[in-house]
Design a protein around this motif. Structure first.
Motif, PDB file in Angstrom:
ATOM      1  N   LEU A 176       0.822  -1.202   0.000  1.00 36.89           N
ATOM      2  CA  LEU A 176       0.000   0.000   0.000  1.00 36.89           C
ATOM      3  C   LEU A 176       0.859   1.256   0.000  1.00 36.89           C
ATOM      4  O   LEU A 176       0.528   2.263  -0.648  1.00 36.89           O
ATOM      5  CB  LEU A 176      -0.931  -0.011   1.211  1.00 36.89           C
ATOM      6  N   GLU A 177       1.997   1.227   0.723  1.00 38.53           N
ATOM      7  CA  GLU A 177       2.846   2.411   0.832  1.00 38.53           C
ATOM      8  C   GLU A 177       3.347   2.897  -0.531  1.00 38.53           C
ATOM      9  O   GLU A 177       3.629   4.075  -0.715  1.00 38.53           O
ATOM     10  CB  GLU A 177       4.045   2.119   1.741  1.00 38.53           C
ATOM     11  N   GLN A 178       3.460   1.993  -1.499  1.00 42.73           N
ATOM     12  CA  GLN A 178       3.917   2.381  -2.828  1.00 42.73           C
ATOM     13  C   GLN A 178       2.820   3.065  -3.646  1.00 42.73           C
ATOM     14  O   GLN A 178       3.096   3.665  -4.685  1.00 42.73           O
ATOM     15  CB  GLN A 178       4.414   1.150  -3.585  1.00 42.73           C
ATOM     16  N   LEU A 179       1.600   2.987  -3.176  1.00 41.44           N
ATOM     17  CA  LEU A 179       0.464   3.446  -3.955  1.00 41.44           C
ATOM     18  C   LEU A 179      -0.183   4.716  -3.404  1.00 41.44           C
ATOM     19  O   LEU A 179      -1.120   5.234  -3.993  1.00 41.44           O
ATOM     20  CB  LEU A 179      -0.593   2.335  -4.019  1.00 41.44           C
ATOM     21  N   VAL A 180       0.333   5.190  -2.276  1.00 40.45           N
ATOM     22  CA  VAL A 180      -0.261   6.367  -1.628  1.00 40.45           C
ATOM     23  C   VAL A 180       0.724   7.533  -1.689  1.00 40.45           C
ATOM     24  O   VAL A 180       1.888   7.393  -1.292  1.00 40.45           O
ATOM     25  CB  VAL A 180      -0.618   6.066  -0.155  1.00 40.45           C
ATOM     26  N   PHE A 181       0.264   8.660  -2.206  1.00 35.91           N
ATOM     27  CA  PHE A 181       1.074   9.873  -2.252  1.00 35.91           C
ATOM     28  C   PHE A 181       0.454  10.920  -1.331  1.00 35.91           C
ATOM     29  O   PHE A 181      -0.729  10.877  -1.012  1.00 35.91           O
ATOM     30  CB  PHE A 181       1.140  10.439  -3.672  1.00 35.91           C
ATOM     31  N   THR A 182       1.274  11.865  -0.913  1.00 37.57           N
ATOM     32  CA  THR A 182       0.816  12.957  -0.060  1.00 37.57           C
ATOM     33  C   THR A 182       0.800  14.261  -0.849  1.00 37.57           C
ATOM     34  O   THR A 182       1.844  14.695  -1.342  1.00 37.57           O
ATOM     35  CB  THR A 182       1.740  13.102   1.169  1.00 37.57           C
ATOM     36  N   ASP A 183      -0.367  14.832  -0.981  1.00 40.90           N
ATOM     37  CA  ASP A 183      -0.574  16.146  -1.581  1.00 40.90           C
ATOM     38  C   ASP A 183      -0.322  16.203  -3.087  1.00 40.90           C
ATOM     39  O   ASP A 183      -1.068  16.839  -3.820  1.00 40.90           O
ATOM     40  CB  ASP A 183       0.280  17.218  -0.900  1.00 40.90           C
ATOM     41  N   ARG A 184       0.766  15.580  -3.561  1.00 42.88           N
ATOM     42  CA  ARG A 184       1.080  15.627  -4.989  1.00 42.88           C
ATOM     43  C   ARG A 184       1.483  14.239  -5.468  1.00 42.88           C
ATOM     44  O   ARG A 184       1.996  13.432  -4.715  1.00 42.88           O
ATOM     45  CB  ARG A 184       2.244  16.601  -5.268  1.00 42.88           C
ATOM     46  N   TRP A 185       1.255  14.005  -6.777  1.00 41.27           N
ATOM     47  CA  TRP A 185       1.655  12.744  -7.382  1.00 41.27           C
ATOM     48  C   TRP A 185       3.156  12.523  -7.189  1.00 41.27           C
ATOM     49  O   TRP A 185       3.970  13.399  -7.427  1.00 41.27           O
ATOM     50  CB  TRP A 185       1.336  12.747  -8.880  1.00 41.27           C
ATOM     51  N   GLY A 186       3.509  11.328  -6.743  1.00 46.79           N
ATOM     52  CA  GLY A 186       4.899  10.955  -6.586  1.00 46.79           C
ATOM     53  C   GLY A 186       5.514  11.336  -5.262  1.00 46.79           C
ATOM     54  O   GLY A 186       6.647  10.944  -4.977  1.00 46.79           O
ATOM     55  N   GLN A 187       4.803  12.112  -4.453  1.00 52.83           N
ATOM     56  CA  GLN A 187       5.326  12.508  -3.151  1.00 52.83           C
ATOM     57  C   GLN A 187       4.883  11.481  -2.116  1.00 52.83           C
ATOM     58  O   GLN A 187       3.721  11.451  -1.721  1.00 52.83           O
ATOM     59  CB  GLN A 187       4.829  13.908  -2.770  1.00 52.83           C
TER      60      GLN A 187
END
Length: 235
Positions: A214-225
């Protein structure tokens, strides 16, 4: 008309037991293909499952779905014949080693399952302008997928297996089921009681594809972050 509740009521709160049941249905749901039992699904059980599907969220509350319930063996055979042709075509799309593995999978239970259901989308149900579909026209199709998920989880809660058959020619399926030209088939499902549910999805267990962290699939605020590693990720 009932008044809209302005505060969360006691009956709206899930108990620990209810939450456990919901998550059990989610995590133990499987795509069932080869272990259907011939037992009939009682009408009242099928009715509960379809009613759960009918209570899915839909854009603009347009409720664009219909459910074609299929029990006729001859119709199932016609659908299976199309699957068999499409499956041969699909196999040729993989490189040789993957093709061999692909051909070893059972990817449908059309004739074995006592009930087949085709979930469709009427894209004209509430007219050309729909709240929430003004800028993303495919929202009605996504709404029907929500209905499929509701159906699948309700079936799992009833200990009924569901298999989604997507290796079909859409136009041929419409011809077999007499689906009007404007109606879009969204999902062809096989339903029935099952001898067992696999602990893991079959393709994961067979090594075809792993479950991604799951950690690889969740970003914070912006794509790729990525999420803050100091937070420890998700349990």
């Amino acid at each position: 008309m009932d008044k809209i509740k302005s505060h969360l009521q006691a009956e709206d709160v899930f108990s620990a037991k209810e939450k456990k049941g919901l998550f059990k249905a989610i995590f133990s749901r499987r795509d069932v293909r080869g272990q259907f039992k011939p037992d009939d699904v009682p009408d009242e059980v099928l009715g509960r499952i379809l009613n759960a599907a009918h209570h899915a969220p839909s854009v603009g509350f347009m409720q664009p779905w219909n459910f074609v319930v299929i029990k006729d063996p001859d119709i199932k055979q016609s659908v299976y014949n199309d699957f068999a042709q499409a499956n041969r075509e699909a196999a040729e799309m993989f490189e040789p080693l993957r093709r061999s593995a692909y051909q070893g999978f059972k990817l449908e239970g059309i004739r074995e399952a006592p009930i087949n259901i085709c979930v469709t989308c009427d894209r004209e149900r509430t007219g050309p302008v729909v709240i929430g579909r003004t800028h993303v026209e495919t929202m009605d199709l996504y709404s029907c997928v929500c209905a499929v998920q509701n159906l699948w989880l309700a079936a799992r809660a009833e200990n009924i297996g569901v298999g989604w058959v997507s290796i079909l020619h859409e136009q041929r399926l419409k011809e077999i089921l007499d689906i009007p030209a404007r109606i879009v088939p969204v999902a062809y499902l096989c339903l029935g009681y099952t001898d067992f549910f696999f602990n893991k999805p079959e393709l994961e267990a067979a090594g075809w594809q792993p479950r991604l962290p799951l950690e690889q699939l969740v970003f914070t605020d912006r794509w790729g972050q990525s999420i803050d590693p100091a937070g420890g990720g998700f349990a």
